[in-house]
Design a protein around this motif. Sequence first.
Motif, PDB file in Angstrom:
ATOM      1  N   TYR A 240       0.839  -1.194   0.000  1.00 49.46           N
ATOM      2  CA  TYR A 240       0.000   0.000   0.000  1.00 49.46           C
ATOM      3  C   TYR A 240       0.881   1.254   0.000  1.00 49.46           C
ATOM      4  N   PRO A 241       0.456   2.311  -0.705  1.00 47.95           N
ATOM      5  CA  PRO A 241       1.231   3.551  -0.713  1.00 47.95           C
ATOM      6  C   PRO A 241       1.075   4.311   0.599  1.00 47.95           C
ATOM      7  N   CYS A 242       2.099   5.057   0.976  1.00 46.36           N
ATOM      8  CA  CYS A 242       2.021   5.841   2.202  1.00 46.36           C
ATOM      9  C   CYS A 242       3.052   6.958   2.165  1.00 46.36           C
ATOM     10  N   LEU A 243       2.750   8.042   2.873  1.00 47.48           N
ATOM     11  CA  LEU A 243       3.684   9.153   3.027  1.00 47.48           C
ATOM     12  C   LEU A 243       4.178   9.118   4.463  1.00 47.48           C
ATOM     13  N   VAL A 244       5.500   9.028   4.636  1.00 48.58           N
ATOM     14  CA  VAL A 244       6.108   8.819   5.947  1.00 48.58           C
ATOM     15  C   VAL A 244       6.953  10.036   6.316  1.00 48.58           C
ATOM     16  N   ASP A 245       6.845  10.505   7.578  1.00 46.46           N
ATOM     17  CA  ASP A 245       7.626  11.668   7.984  1.00 46.46           C
ATOM     18  C   ASP A 245       9.010  11.258   8.479  1.00 46.46           C
ATOM     19  N   ALA A 246       9.787  12.255   8.910  1.00 48.38           N
ATOM     20  CA  ALA A 246      11.167  12.006   9.313  1.00 48.38           C
ATOM     21  C   ALA A 246      11.268  11.139  10.559  1.00 48.38           C
ATOM     22  N   GLY A 248       9.399   8.499  10.974  1.00 45.84           N
ATOM     23  CA  GLY A 248       8.909   7.173  10.618  1.00 45.84           C
ATOM     24  C   GLY A 248       7.415   6.995  10.791  1.00 45.84           C
ATOM     25  N   VAL A 249       6.697   8.092  11.008  1.00 49.37           N
ATOM     26  CA  VAL A 249       5.242   8.028  11.212  1.00 49.37           C
ATOM     27  C   VAL A 249       4.529   8.197   9.874  1.00 49.37           C
ATOM     28  N   VAL A 250       3.579   7.329   9.591  1.00 48.44           N
ATOM     29  CA  VAL A 250       2.778   7.433   8.368  1.00 48.44           C
ATOM     30  C   VAL A 250       1.753   8.539   8.560  1.00 48.44           C
ATOM     31  N   ILE A 251       1.848   9.575   7.729  1.00 43.11           N
ATOM     32  CA  ILE A 251       0.904  10.697   7.857  1.00 43.11           C
ATOM     33  C   ILE A 251      -0.171  10.668   6.780  1.00 43.11           C
ATOM     34  N   SER A 252      -0.013   9.771   5.792  1.00 41.36           N
ATOM     35  CA  SER A 252      -1.012   9.681   4.726  1.00 41.36           C
ATOM     36  C   SER A 252      -1.027   8.267   4.160  1.00 41.36           C
ATOM     37  N   PHE A 253      -2.229   7.764   3.922  1.00 42.79           N
ATOM     38  CA  PHE A 253      -2.424   6.428   3.372  1.00 42.79           C
ATOM     39  C   PHE A 253      -3.438   6.552   2.232  1.00 42.79           C
ATOM     40  N   PRO A 254      -2.977   7.013   1.050  1.00 43.26           N
ATOM     41  CA  PRO A 254      -3.903   7.216  -0.069  1.00 43.26           C
ATOM     42  C   PRO A 254      -4.297   5.885  -0.704  1.00 43.26           C
ATOM     43  N   PRO A 255      -5.522   5.763  -1.192  1.00 42.00           N
ATOM     44  CA  PRO A 255      -6.569   6.797  -1.258  1.00 42.00           C
ATOM     45  C   PRO A 255      -7.538   6.746  -0.092  1.00 42.00           C
ATOM     46  N   ILE A 256      -7.112   6.213   1.068  1.00 39.42           N
ATOM     47  CA  ILE A 256      -8.050   5.960   2.160  1.00 39.42           C
ATOM     48  C   ILE A 256      -8.150   7.099   3.169  1.00 39.42           C
ATOM     49  N   THR A 257      -7.025   7.488   3.802  1.00 37.40           N
ATOM     50  CA  THR A 257      -7.141   8.442   4.903  1.00 37.40           C
ATOM     51  C   THR A 257      -5.820   9.150   5.191  1.00 37.40           C
ATOM     52  N   ASN A 258      -5.926  10.271   5.906  1.00 42.63           N
ATOM     53  CA  ASN A 258      -4.772  10.952   6.474  1.00 42.63           C
ATOM     54  C   ASN A 258      -4.569  10.477   7.907  1.00 42.63           C
ATOM     55  N   SER A 259      -3.534  11.014   8.543  1.00 41.17           N
ATOM     56  CA  SER A 259      -3.261  10.672   9.931  1.00 41.17           C
ATOM     57  C   SER A 259      -3.812  11.735  10.876  1.00 41.17           C
ATOM     58  N   GLU A 260      -4.237  11.288  12.023  1.00 42.80           N
ATOM     59  CA  GLU A 260      -4.688  12.198  13.074  1.00 42.80           C
ATOM     60  C   GLU A 260      -3.542  13.123  13.508  1.00 42.80           C
ATOM     61  N   LYS A 261      -2.295  12.660  13.327  1.00 40.13           N
ATOM     62  CA  LYS A 261      -1.133  13.436  13.767  1.00 40.13           C
ATOM     63  C   LYS A 261      -1.049  14.795  13.086  1.00 40.13           C
ATOM     64  N   THR A 262      -1.389  14.868  11.803  1.00 39.33           N
ATOM     65  CA  THR A 262      -1.254  16.121  11.054  1.00 39.33           C
ATOM     66  C   THR A 262      -2.612  16.731  10.687  1.00 39.33           C
ATOM     67  N   LYS A 263      -3.610  16.411  11.460  1.00 34.95           N
ATOM     68  CA  LYS A 263      -4.984  16.842  11.198  1.00 34.95           C
ATOM     69  C   LYS A 263      -5.109  18.371  11.159  1.00 34.95           C
TER      70      LYS A 263
END
Length: 366
Positions: A240-246, A248-263
């Motif tokens: 699955y695709p994901c956008l990971v911050d410095a 190591g936290v996944v902040i985005s999981f397209p096309p499903i959802t974003n993370s509560e961390k960067t809301k």
Amino acid sequence: LQSLDLANNRLTELPAALADCPRLKEANLRGNRLRDKRLEKMVNGCQTKAVLEYLRAGGRGKGKAENAREEARKKKREKQQRKDGGDGGQDEAEGVGKLLVKVLHVSDNPVPLVVRASPGVRDVRPYIVCCVLRGVNLEPGNALRRFLAAQTKLHEDICEKRTAATIATHDLQLVRGPLTYDVQPPAELKITPLGRKEIKAKDLLRQLQAEAEEQRKQKKRQNVSGLHRYLQLLDGKDHYPCLVDAEGVVISFPPITNSEKTKIRKTTRDLFLEVTSDTSLQICKDVMDTLILKIAELNRFTLENKEEGSGSDDDAPCGPVNSSPSQSSALVVEQVRVVDTDGNLKVLYPSKTDLATAPSLLTVIR
């Protein structure tokens, strides 16, 4: 013919005539090694309807048919942009009431944000475009609700129910760069979805599927709402695709959802914007152009309509309000580079040719 099961055979092609079966609702074509690799990917991960539409359009290998399909998408996006721009016509053509956006170039930015794309995204969801947008005002009245409603509407319209592209918006102050656009197995990808606790991707999809089934039973219908509509977009994917911050936290999981961390919250002033697609880079850019235009409109509306605690949840009018532009309503768009693992540039947004889709509505200072 309502259902067809040809899974795990030795098919190398699918006949275009298959698209002429009006009652065909379900076709299991997984496991066939098709010459058209895009079609192979679709039969392993998309709904039957999407596969049939692809066949009806002639498939990638047909050249003109694929170009016609892309042209149709482009016209639809342009039509939506004109619709969003309203029909103030004469005033806009004369520059009255234009929205103002300033571009901050990477070379002028002491701490530019960078996104590194791993090789694995190429076979899963290869296209991503990002930028930073500063100067939004989401605190008064229903500004935040309008912002979220506008994003939902864009997902329905120009993003074609997330099948063409997916938007993700983050509070920049909560984003820890540099970022990595990567892929992870469903059993390893962990995210804290909006409004939920941390969970593995495979368990999240299972949970959403169970919720969807319960929703169908309660409402006694086949259609479901919310995130449940997008589960089929990940069918058949091993990663699955994901956008990971410095960190190591996944902040985005397209096309499903974003993370509560960067809301996004009412206090958010600066945004990190992300658009991903498995279709084309140009679709990502077109969607990002439209998103920035829409946010500029909402920002102007908020600043010029003095709202207090509460009010209507309705979206702001699509066109800009009739008044001369002011510095207070200007937004700053910071360029963000997407590079490969060796640091080679893959895409820079906004480039000189971006943000030119609605010149009658938007003044861009580059």
